[in-house]
Enzyme design. Structure first.
Site, mmCIF file in Angstrom:
data_model
loop_
_atom_site.group_PDB
_atom_site.id
_atom_site.type_symbol
_atom_site.label_atom_id
_atom_site.label_comp_id
_atom_site.label_asym_id
_atom_site.label_seq_id
_atom_site.Cartn_x
_atom_site.Cartn_y
_atom_site.Cartn_z
ATOM 1 N N TYR A 134 36.904 31.193 34.466
ATOM 2 C CA TYR A 134 37.579 31.681 33.254
ATOM 3 C C TYR A 134 38.278 30.566 32.488
ATOM 4 O O TYR A 134 39.174 30.845 31.681
ATOM 5 C CB TYR A 134 38.591 32.761 33.618
ATOM 6 C CG TYR A 134 38.042 34.180 33.657
ATOM 7 C CD1 TYR A 134 37.284 34.709 32.605
ATOM 8 C CD2 TYR A 134 38.322 35.023 34.732
ATOM 9 C CE1 TYR A 134 36.811 36.017 32.631
ATOM 10 C CE2 TYR A 134 37.848 36.337 34.759
ATOM 11 C CZ TYR A 134 37.099 36.827 33.705
ATOM 12 O OH TYR A 134 36.649 38.128 33.725
ATOM 13 N N GLU A 147 27.234 30.576 33.174
ATOM 14 C CA GLU A 147 27.822 31.523 34.139
ATOM 15 C C GLU A 147 26.837 31.857 35.270
ATOM 16 O O GLU A 147 27.238 31.998 36.426
ATOM 17 C CB GLU A 147 28.267 32.796 33.401
ATOM 18 C CG GLU A 147 29.428 32.518 32.452
ATOM 19 C CD GLU A 147 29.911 33.735 31.679
ATOM 20 O OE1 GLU A 147 29.300 34.817 31.794
ATOM 21 O OE2 GLU A 147 30.923 33.595 30.972
HETATM 22 O O1 CDP Z 1 35.682 40.524 28.965
HETATM 23 P P1 CDP Z 1 35.614 40.360 27.479
HETATM 24 O O2 CDP Z 1 34.622 39.298 27.064
HETATM 25 O O3 CDP Z 1 35.424 41.649 26.754
HETATM 26 O O4 CDP Z 1 37.070 39.851 27.016
HETATM 27 P P2 CDP Z 1 37.686 38.375 26.895
HETATM 28 O O5 CDP Z 1 38.441 38.295 25.633
HETATM 29 O O6 CDP Z 1 36.639 37.318 27.152
HETATM 30 O O7 CDP Z 1 38.766 38.341 28.068
HETATM 31 C C1 CDP Z 1 38.358 38.136 29.410
HETATM 32 C C2 CDP Z 1 39.088 39.142 30.276
HETATM 33 O O8 CDP Z 1 40.487 38.871 30.229
HETATM 34 C C3 CDP Z 1 38.973 40.593 29.816
HETATM 35 O O9 CDP Z 1 37.801 41.237 30.282
HETATM 36 C C4 CDP Z 1 40.208 41.213 30.406
HETATM 37 O O10 CDP Z 1 39.985 41.636 31.743
HETATM 38 C C5 CDP Z 1 41.214 40.070 30.412
HETATM 39 N N1 CDP Z 1 42.197 40.229 29.329
HETATM 40 C C6 CDP Z 1 43.479 40.618 29.638
HETATM 41 O O11 CDP Z 1 43.794 40.840 30.813
HETATM 42 N N2 CDP Z 1 44.426 40.771 28.629
HETATM 43 C C7 CDP Z 1 44.078 40.551 27.355
HETATM 44 N N3 CDP Z 1 45.005 40.698 26.399
HETATM 45 C C8 CDP Z 1 42.774 40.154 27.020
HETATM 46 C C9 CDP Z 1 41.840 40.008 28.033
#
Ligand code: CDP
Ligand code: MG
Length: 137
Positions: A52, A129
């Protein structure tokens, strides 16, 4: 235009521990994404931090790394036409509250952090990934 792609999916700890893996995999298969490879594993916090690292400046980074390393996960290589965007559509919005009806996060997500699945966001990141988890080029 359609193009044959591969993408990485992760069934995150909240979904894995609720035994949702088979239900989630059935959604992929029903939507013409085949599962080329899958493996169950429990990664370390350092591995989650590496995976991440694009999010390292975000306020939720530390919590996110703790979470992904908190329990077993299943990682999948999905393949199909436009697999990257199709998987993102099937997943739904990051926050389950905003995810459309019928999407995986709408069906199973608990909260923005416990949102059940990860999916690569581009063909380029999918390659990185997949290589990270399966060490193939
Ligand atoms: O997973 P996705 O690509 O939809 O979202 P991201 O913006 O790439 O963020 C990665 C992961 O971080 C998310 O799937 C959430 O689990 C977490 N996250 C969080 O805990 N709080 C936030 N405000 C935004 C993301
Ligand atoms: Mg993302």
């Amino acid at each position: 235009m359609s193009s044959l792609e591969q993408t990485l999916s992760i069934i995150k700890p909240d979904a894995y521990e609720r035994n949702l893996s088979e239900k989630i995999k059935a959604i992929f298969i029903k939507n013409n994404l085949s599962i080329l490879k899958s493996k169950k594993l429990h990664i370390s916090k350092d591995e989650a931090a590496e995976f991440y690292k694009v999010h390292q400046s975000k306020p939720f980074y530390d919590q996110l790394c703790n979470y992904l390393s908190s329990g077993p996960i299943e990682v999948l290589i999905l393949e199909g036409d436009n697999a990257v965007s199709k998987n993102r559509e099937l997943m739904g919005a990051t926050d389950p509250k905003n995810a459309k009806d019928g999407t995986i996060r709408h069906l199973y997500g608990i909260s923005i952090d416990k949102n059940s699945v990860h999916g690569s966001d581009s063909v380029e990141n999918a390659k990185i990934e997949i290589n990270f988890f399966f060490k193939i080029s």
